[in-house]
Every structure is written in structure tokens, then in C-alpha cells.
Design a protein around this motif. Structure first.
Motif, PDB file in Angstrom:
ATOM      1  N   PRO A   1       6.472  22.240 -19.148  1.00  0.00           N
ATOM      2  CA  PRO A   1       7.248  23.436 -19.485  1.00  0.00           C
ATOM      3  C   PRO A   1       6.510  24.693 -19.034  1.00  0.00           C
ATOM      4  O   PRO A   1       5.301  24.820 -19.268  1.00  0.00           O
ATOM      5  N   PRO A   2       7.190  25.633 -18.375  1.00  0.00           N
ATOM      6  CA  PRO A   2       6.520  26.856 -17.922  1.00  0.00           C
ATOM      7  C   PRO A   2       5.805  27.597 -19.053  1.00  0.00           C
ATOM      8  O   PRO A   2       4.755  28.200 -18.838  1.00  0.00           O
ATOM      9  N   GLU A   3       6.356  27.526 -20.261  1.00  0.00           N
ATOM     10  CA  GLU A   3       5.743  28.221 -21.397  1.00  0.00           C
ATOM     11  C   GLU A   3       4.334  27.702 -21.694  1.00  0.00           C
ATOM     12  O   GLU A   3       3.496  28.434 -22.231  1.00  0.00           O
ATOM     13  N   ALA A   4       4.079  26.432 -21.347  1.00  0.00           N
ATOM     14  CA  ALA A   4       2.767  25.860 -21.622  1.00  0.00           C
ATOM     15  C   ALA A   4       1.680  26.493 -20.767  1.00  0.00           C
ATOM     16  O   ALA A   4       0.493  26.418 -21.118  1.00  0.00           O
ATOM     17  N   LEU A   5       2.068  27.104 -19.639  1.00  0.00           N
ATOM     18  CA  LEU A   5       1.101  27.716 -18.737  1.00  0.00           C
ATOM     19  C   LEU A   5       1.170  29.240 -18.760  1.00  0.00           C
ATOM     20  O   LEU A   5       0.573  29.910 -17.909  1.00  0.00           O
ATOM     21  N   ASP A   6       1.866  29.803 -19.741  1.00  0.00           N
ATOM     22  CA  ASP A   6       1.924  31.260 -19.900  1.00  0.00           C
ATOM     23  C   ASP A   6       0.562  31.744 -20.392  1.00  0.00           C
ATOM     24  O   ASP A   6       0.150  31.438 -21.511  1.00  0.00           O
ATOM     25  N   TRP A   7      -0.122  32.536 -19.570  1.00  0.00           N
ATOM     26  CA  TRP A   7      -1.498  32.900 -19.868  1.00  0.00           C
ATOM     27  C   TRP A   7      -1.643  33.730 -21.146  1.00  0.00           C
ATOM     28  O   TRP A   7      -2.670  33.651 -21.826  1.00  0.00           O
ATOM     29  N   THR A   8      -0.653  34.507 -21.485  1.00  0.00           N
ATOM     30  CA  THR A   8      -0.774  35.375 -22.666  1.00  0.00           C
ATOM     31  C   THR A   8      -0.986  34.574 -23.947  1.00  0.00           C
ATOM     32  O   THR A   8      -1.609  35.048 -24.896  1.00  0.00           O
ATOM     33  N   SER A   9      -0.461  33.345 -23.986  1.00  0.00           N
ATOM     34  CA  SER A   9      -0.699  32.483 -25.152  1.00  0.00           C
ATOM     35  C   SER A   9      -1.658  31.335 -24.816  1.00  0.00           C
ATOM     36  O   SER A   9      -2.422  30.901 -25.684  1.00  0.00           O
ATOM     37  N   ARG A  10      -1.634  30.874 -23.576  1.00  0.00           N
ATOM     38  CA  ARG A  10      -2.473  29.736 -23.200  1.00  0.00           C
ATOM     39  C   ARG A  10      -3.959  30.045 -23.393  1.00  0.00           C
ATOM     40  O   ARG A  10      -4.737  29.177 -23.807  1.00  0.00           O
ATOM     41  N   ARG A  11      -4.381  31.258 -23.082  1.00  0.00           N
ATOM     42  CA  ARG A  11      -5.802  31.582 -23.227  1.00  0.00           C
ATOM     43  C   ARG A  11      -6.276  31.420 -24.671  1.00  0.00           C
ATOM     44  O   ARG A  11      -7.415  31.017 -24.922  1.00  0.00           O
ATOM     45  N   TRP A  12      -5.390  31.691 -25.635  1.00  0.00           N
ATOM     46  CA  TRP A  12      -5.764  31.553 -27.040  1.00  0.00           C
ATOM     47  C   TRP A  12      -5.793  30.089 -27.460  1.00  0.00           C
ATOM     48  O   TRP A  12      -6.594  29.686 -28.298  1.00  0.00           O
ATOM     49  N   ARG A  13      -4.912  29.288 -26.870  1.00  0.00           N
ATOM     50  CA  ARG A  13      -4.947  27.857 -27.164  1.00  0.00           C
ATOM     51  C   ARG A  13      -6.190  27.208 -26.569  1.00  0.00           C
ATOM     52  O   ARG A  13      -6.775  26.302 -27.171  1.00  0.00           O
ATOM     53  N   LEU A  14      -6.616  27.662 -25.389  1.00  0.00           N
ATOM     54  CA  LEU A  14      -7.867  27.166 -24.811  1.00  0.00           C
ATOM     55  C   LEU A  14      -9.039  27.482 -25.730  1.00  0.00           C
ATOM     56  O   LEU A  14      -9.876  26.617 -26.021  1.00  0.00           O
ATOM     57  N   LEU A  15      -9.111  28.720 -26.166  1.00  0.00           N
ATOM     58  CA  LEU A  15     -10.207  29.142 -27.031  1.00  0.00           C
ATOM     59  C   LEU A  15     -10.176  28.383 -28.364  1.00  0.00           C
ATOM     60  O   LEU A  15     -11.223  27.966 -28.890  1.00  0.00           O
ATOM     61  N   GLU A  16      -8.970  28.182 -28.887  1.00  0.00           N
ATOM     62  CA  GLU A  16      -8.836  27.443 -30.148  1.00  0.00           C
ATOM     63  C   GLU A  16      -9.354  26.017 -30.011  1.00  0.00           C
ATOM     64  O   GLU A  16     -10.067  25.512 -30.884  1.00  0.00           O
ATOM     65  N   GLU A  17      -9.013  25.342 -28.905  1.00  0.00           N
ATOM     66  CA  GLU A  17      -9.452  23.968 -28.700  1.00  0.00           C
ATOM     67  C   GLU A  17     -10.980  23.881 -28.621  1.00  0.00           C
ATOM     68  O   GLU A  17     -11.584  22.928 -29.112  1.00  0.00           O
ATOM     69  N   ILE A  18     -11.597  24.892 -28.025  1.00  0.00           N
ATOM     70  CA  ILE A  18     -13.054  24.894 -27.884  1.00  0.00           C
ATOM     71  C   ILE A  18     -13.748  25.088 -29.230  1.00  0.00           C
ATOM     72  O   ILE A  18     -14.684  24.362 -29.574  1.00  0.00           O
ATOM     73  N   ILE A  19     -13.277  26.051 -30.014  1.00  0.00           N
ATOM     74  CA  ILE A  19     -14.022  26.422 -31.224  1.00  0.00           C
ATOM     75  C   ILE A  19     -13.660  25.586 -32.443  1.00  0.00           C
ATOM     76  O   ILE A  19     -14.431  25.537 -33.408  1.00  0.00           O
ATOM     77  N   ARG A  20     -12.515  24.906 -32.424  1.00  0.00           N
ATOM     78  CA  ARG A  20     -12.085  24.193 -33.627  1.00  0.00           C
ATOM     79  C   ARG A  20     -13.019  23.035 -33.976  1.00  0.00           C
ATOM     80  O   ARG A  20     -13.076  22.594 -35.126  1.00  0.00           O
ATOM     81  N   TYR A  21     -13.781  22.544 -32.991  1.00  0.00           N
ATOM     82  CA  TYR A  21     -14.724  21.457 -33.252  1.00  0.00           C
ATOM     83  C   TYR A  21     -16.144  21.959 -33.505  1.00  0.00           C
ATOM     84  O   TYR A  21     -17.049  21.162 -33.689  1.00  0.00           O
ATOM     85  N   GLN A  22     -16.344  23.261 -33.472  1.00  0.00           N
ATOM     86  CA  GLN A  22     -17.634  23.883 -33.783  1.00  0.00           C
ATOM     87  C   GLN A  22     -18.796  23.234 -33.032  1.00  0.00           C
ATOM     88  O   GLN A  22     -19.798  22.823 -33.626  1.00  0.00           O
ATOM     89  N   PRO A  23     -18.698  23.136 -31.712  1.00  0.00           N
ATOM     90  CA  PRO A  23     -19.782  22.488 -30.958  1.00  0.00           C
ATOM     91  C   PRO A  23     -21.028  23.360 -30.883  1.00  0.00           C
ATOM     92  O   PRO A  23     -20.954  24.590 -30.956  1.00  0.00           O
ATOM     93  N   ASP A  24     -22.171  22.705 -30.711  1.00  0.00           N
ATOM     94  CA  ASP A  24     -23.419  23.416 -30.452  1.00  0.00           C
ATOM     95  C   ASP A  24     -23.558  23.738 -28.972  1.00  0.00           C
ATOM     96  O   ASP A  24     -24.166  24.736 -28.597  1.00  0.00           O
ATOM     97  N   VAL A  25     -22.996  22.861 -28.127  1.00  0.00           N
ATOM     98  CA  VAL A  25     -23.030  23.023 -26.668  1.00  0.00           C
ATOM     99  C   VAL A  25     -21.619  22.856 -26.139  1.00  0.00           C
ATOM    100  O   VAL A  25     -20.907  21.933 -26.534  1.00  0.00           O
ATOM    101  N   ILE A  26     -21.214  23.751 -25.233  1.00  0.00           N
ATOM    102  CA  ILE A  26     -19.877  23.714 -24.633  1.00  0.00           C
ATOM    103  C   ILE A  26     -20.036  23.635 -23.118  1.00  0.00           C
ATOM    104  O   ILE A  26     -20.654  24.518 -22.507  1.00  0.00           O
ATOM    105  N   CYS A  27     -19.513  22.592 -22.506  1.00  0.00           N
ATOM    106  CA  CYS A  27     -19.572  22.413 -21.053  1.00  0.00           C
ATOM    107  C   CYS A  27     -18.146  22.437 -20.499  1.00  0.00           C
ATOM    108  O   CYS A  27     -17.313  21.617 -20.901  1.00  0.00           O
ATOM    109  N   LEU A  28     -17.886  23.353 -19.573  1.00  0.00           N
ATOM    110  CA  LEU A  28     -16.529  23.568 -19.068  1.00  0.00           C
ATOM    111  C   LEU A  28     -16.490  23.538 -17.544  1.00  0.00           C
ATOM    112  O   LEU A  28     -17.438  23.956 -16.881  1.00  0.00           O
ATOM    113  N   GLN A  29     -15.349  23.057 -17.020  1.00  0.00           N
ATOM    114  CA  GLN A  29     -15.086  23.110 -15.585  1.00  0.00           C
ATOM    115  C   GLN A  29     -13.747  23.820 -15.334  1.00  0.00           C
ATOM    116  O   GLN A  29     -12.931  23.942 -16.233  1.00  0.00           O
ATOM    117  N   GLU A  30     -13.550  24.218 -14.089  1.00  0.00           N
ATOM    118  CA  GLU A  30     -12.365  24.989 -13.655  1.00  0.00           C
ATOM    119  C   GLU A  30     -12.236  26.298 -14.437  1.00  0.00           C
ATOM    120  O   GLU A  30     -11.131  26.747 -14.746  1.00  0.00           O
TER     121      GLU A  30
END
Length: 465
Positions: free
Chosen positions: A210-239
Motif C-alpha cells: 500500500p502506498p500509505e506504508a511508504l509515506d515518509w511523514t508517518s513511516r519515519r516514526w514507525r521506523l524509529l518506534e521499531e528501533i526503540i521499542r526493544y530498548q537495545p544497547d547496540v543498534i546496527c542498521l543498513q540502507e
């Protein structure tokens, strides 16, 4: 990038020196000979792929590495990498006017300045597309999670995933995203190819997303949420192609980061880009002090490629243990030649990392673009650096193990491509976050309204030993 495209052309490597006399043919003749195998593989796969077909298994897509008649010379290697770059760029349509072409280069020193040998002007933009975002009044993890959920309230809730304790019982429990991990002896790492916004919207051909899934205005917050919700000590990201957004957001809750772009990222040839994509590592300041950072442009037969690795040497301030963390994103696409190149990149990375580690425990993660049947997996596990794969997919009882699952115009793709590797001495894995069950994914697979990338995040916990 179209699946199978890399094997659709003839490899006619021009103006290279002949192989040593002990071999009956030159390097370019060898590659042309191998091309007939690629053509047959392409036809076989294309005949099987369709939007409604069962995904091709990883075993079917895996290929044995090309056994080169000898290690190619630097000129031969440069010529081969040049042809691969031509293949990659030819699949990118620039501003709707047609594919990028690549100039013939006789002076190979010019090729080493990645991006200087294309006939299309480089359209690299600065990392400025998130200037509208303010992180004021964010003082805690709870504050930042609430901000993320404010901008994603119109989307389905995040997928709930099970956590498995890696003991003899392989006990499954609900995910621990809302439970603080505060044991001094524990390290939590999150590994994720979070999908470049530019590539995801301009080049990856997610035909049912769905195009809405790639809408950056909301997608950037979902990316950030996925990263921080697990409270990692180390975060390794690509792309990563919006480092500024992630860096400012994570800084508010006590993380420091390091980003290295690809020398010639495909993002910069696409309209509306936010600069090149690359790899990044973030660490929690309350857990680690960064002693040193370094990076490497991975080499193939002593020639720099377009893939990078980032490395941080860390001091655990709670235990006084030192730890080395690295992440990478190896060459994409299927085929025997690409499998061989990935293996060469991986061996270069491992040798470099082994020297850097100097006997300290290592965590190596990334998108290796290779199933477990490819030689790069064996190379990692058998290298003198002493690493093992953290995720024991067969023991997790998954229906069909995967770390990426998507539908492109060439069909459905479900593979294991992403890994966390750990030192067998010094670190003991004690738990991992599982992939969602098949019935939880949805018919459109990923990316989706519930999950913002075509790759799943990997989360693992370790104890020092």
C-alpha cells in the motif's frame, strides 16, 4: 532492482590480459562460459515466478561460487566490477527519461573514484528532508514512544513477536518490548535493514505494498518506534538514508551514532533522494563508551567495491569489558558470480575485523544478501576470528525460516539474508526475538501498514562469559 537482471546479460570483459599459461582460457572467456549457466538459471527461475506462485526456496536460488581459474589481476577485477556496476545502474530510470548508461573507462584509476564513470550527473541531495521535525520536550523513552505513536495512530499496531530464551527448553514468551532490560551482564543488539526511503519508493517495485506504508511523514516514526521499542544497547542498521532524523531522535534518549555512506549509492541517481544510503551503528551512552570508530570499503581481489562496513570499539562502563561491534551490507542479487563476489567481500571484512578485534569479543551483524547455503556463511563461521550465528532458525520451530519476505514484480521472495554473528568465546546468546508467524504477516507481506521494511529486525541478548 529486477530479480535475475544480473544474469541476463553477456559478460564480455574487454581488453584484459591473458590468464597464466597453466590455464587454457582467459578470464573473460571464463566469464562468458559461465554466462550460459546464468542464462539457464534465469529462464528456470522466471518460469517458476509469478505473483501467485509459491516462493522459490533458498536452496533453489543458491548457487555454488565460481571457481576462478586463478585470482584475477587488479585490472581484471576492476573490469568485472565495472561491468557489475553497469548492470546495477542500467536498471535505474533517472527522472523518467531512461536508464543510466556507463562510460567506457580506460584509466582504471578513474573507476576507483566511485561514481565518476557514469554518464548521468550525480544528483546527490543533502540530508535535509527531516528539517521539519523537532524533538523538543523529549526527555525519556516514554516521551519518544508517545511521539512515534502520535504520528502512526492511523496505522495498525506493530506486530507482536515472541521472544525465545536460548536454553535447552527453547521457551517461547511474549516479546519484551515494554520490559526494561537492566541486567549489568546483558547486552542487547538490534540488527535491521530498515529499507532506504529512496530505494523503497523509487526502485524496489513492491507491487502490492500500500502506498500509505511508504509515506515518509508517518513511516519515519514507525521506523524509529521499531528501533526503540526493544530498548537495545547496540543498534546496527543498513540502507540508512535519513541519518539526521535517526541521529537527532536517538540522541534525545541517550544514543550516539556513526554513519558511513556507500561510495556510489544508487540512491543519488534517483529523483527526490535524501543523499546516499549506508550503514550505521548507534550505542547507548549509559552502557558503552566509544573507544574508537573505523570503517572499510570492502575489497574484492584487492579492488574497492561499493559496499562498506562500520566498526566501533566499545568499553562497557558497567562491567569494564571491551567489545567490538561491526555491521555491513554485502552485494545484492542472485547468481553464482554474485555469490563469489559476496564471499570475497566477506573474507576481506573478516580479515580486517580480526585485526581490529585483537582477541576481544565481537558482534558482527548485517544484511549479507545470502542464504545459509552460500559460501559466505561458511566463511564467517570457519574464520579464525571464531564467530557463530546467533539465530538458530531450525531450533525455533518456524514454518519456513526467513528474515525478508516481499512481493516484487518478479514474484514472491522469502529468504534468510540477515544475520547476527557472535564470538564463541566471550559471549553467550541467551535469547532472540522471533520472526512473525506466517499467518500474522498478511497477504501483501512486507513492507506493510504494520511494518515499515521488507526486512525484519533481529534482536538478540548476550551474556559475557
Amino acid at each position: 532492482m529486477k530479480f535475475g537482471k544480473a544474469v541476463a546479460r553477456s559478460w564480455s570483459v574487454a581488453s584484459v590480459s591473458r590468464a597464466p599459461a597453466t590455464f587454457p582460457f582467459t578470464f573473460d572467456q571464463f566469464i562468458r562460459k559461465e554466462d550460459s549457466k546464468f542464462q539457464e538459471l534465469k529462464k528456470e527461475i522466471n518460469n517458476k515466478l509469478s505473483f501467485t506462485s509459491k516462493p522459490i526456496s533458498q536452496a533453489q536460488l543458491s548457487a555454488d561460487p565460481i571457481q576462478l581459474p586463478s585470482e584475477p589481476s587488479q585490472d581484471e577485477a576492476r573490469n568485472l566490477l565495472y561491468r557489475l556496476r553497469e548492470e546495477a545502474l542500467s536498471s535505474i530510470v533517472l527522472d523518467g527519461v531512461g536508464p543510466i548508461s556507463v562510460k567506457k573507462v580506460d584509466d582504471y584509476s578513474e573507476m576507483e573514484r566511485m561514481g565518476s564513470f557514469t554518464s548521468a550527473p550525480v544528483k546527490a541531495s543533502g540530508d535535509v528532508q527531516d528539517a521539519d521535525v523537532e524533538f523538543s520536550n523529549i526527555t525519556s523513552l516514554t516521551d519518544l514512544l508517545e511521539r512515534c505513536r502520535h504520528y502512526t495512530v492511523h496505522l495498525p499496531p506493530p506486530i507482536n513477536r515472541e521472544y525465545t530464551h536460548l536454553d535447552n527448553s527453547f521457551q517461547h514468551t511474549p516479546d519484551t518490548s515494554d520490559v526494561k532490560v537492566d541486567e549489568k551482564n546483558k547486552i542487547r543488539i538490534l540488527q535491521w535493514n530498515h529499507l532506504s526511503q529512496t530505494l523503497g519508493t523509487k526502485n524496489d517495485n513492491f507491487v502490492v505494498c500500500p502506498p500509505e506504508a511508504l509515506d515518509w511523514t508517518s513511516r519515519r516514526w514507525r521506523l524509529l518506534e521499531e528501533i526503540i521499542r526493544y530498548q537495545p544497547d547496540v543498534i546496527c542498521l543498513q540502507e540508512v538514508d535519513h541519518f539526521d532524523f535517526l541521529n537527532r531522535g536517538l540522541k534525545t534518549i541517550g544514543y550516539s551514532g556513526k554513519f558511513i555512506p556507500k561510495p556510489d549509492s544508487p540512491c543519488i541517481y534517483l529523483q527526490g533522494n535524501n543523499g546516499p544510503d549506508g550503514c550505521a551503528i548507534f550505542v547507548k551512552d549509559s552502557k558503552f563508551k566509544i573507544l574508537s570508530d573505523s570503517h572499510r570499503i570492502l575489497e574484492v581481489w584487492r579492488v574497492q567495491s561499493n559496499q562498506v562496513a562500520v566498526c566501533l570499539e566499545l568499553l562497557d562502563v558497567e562491567t569494564n569489558q571491551e567489545l567490538v561491534v561491526a555491521t555491513t551490507h554485502l552485494k545484492a542479487r542472485q547468481g553464482a558470480l554474485l555469490s563469489t563476489l559476496r564471499n570475497e567481500q566477506g573474507k576481506d571484512l573478516l580479515d580486517w575485523l580480526h585485526t581490529t578485534a585483537r582477541g576481544r569479543p565481537v558482534l558482527l551483524s548485517g544484511d549479507f544478501n545470502a542464504p545459509e547455503s552460500e559460501p559466505i556463511y561458511t566463511s564467517v563461521c570457519e574464520h579464525d576470528i571464531g564467530l557463530a550465528s546467533t539465530y538458530r532458525f531450525k531450533d525455533l520451530g518456524m514454518e519456513e525460516p526467513y528474515t525478508t519476505w516481499k512481493i516484487r514484480e518478479t514474484g514472491e521472495q522469502k529468504y534468510i539474508l540477515d544475520y547476527i554473528f557472535h564470538s564463541k568465546s566471550g559471549l553467550k546468546p541467551v535469547g532472540v526475538l522471533e520472526m512473525p508467524k506466517d499467518h500474522e504477516v498478511g497477504e501483501n507481506k512486507f513492507p506493510s501498514l504494520a511494518f515499515p521494511s521488507d526486512h525484519l529486525s533481529l534482536v538478540a541478548d548476550f551474556h559475557y562469559v
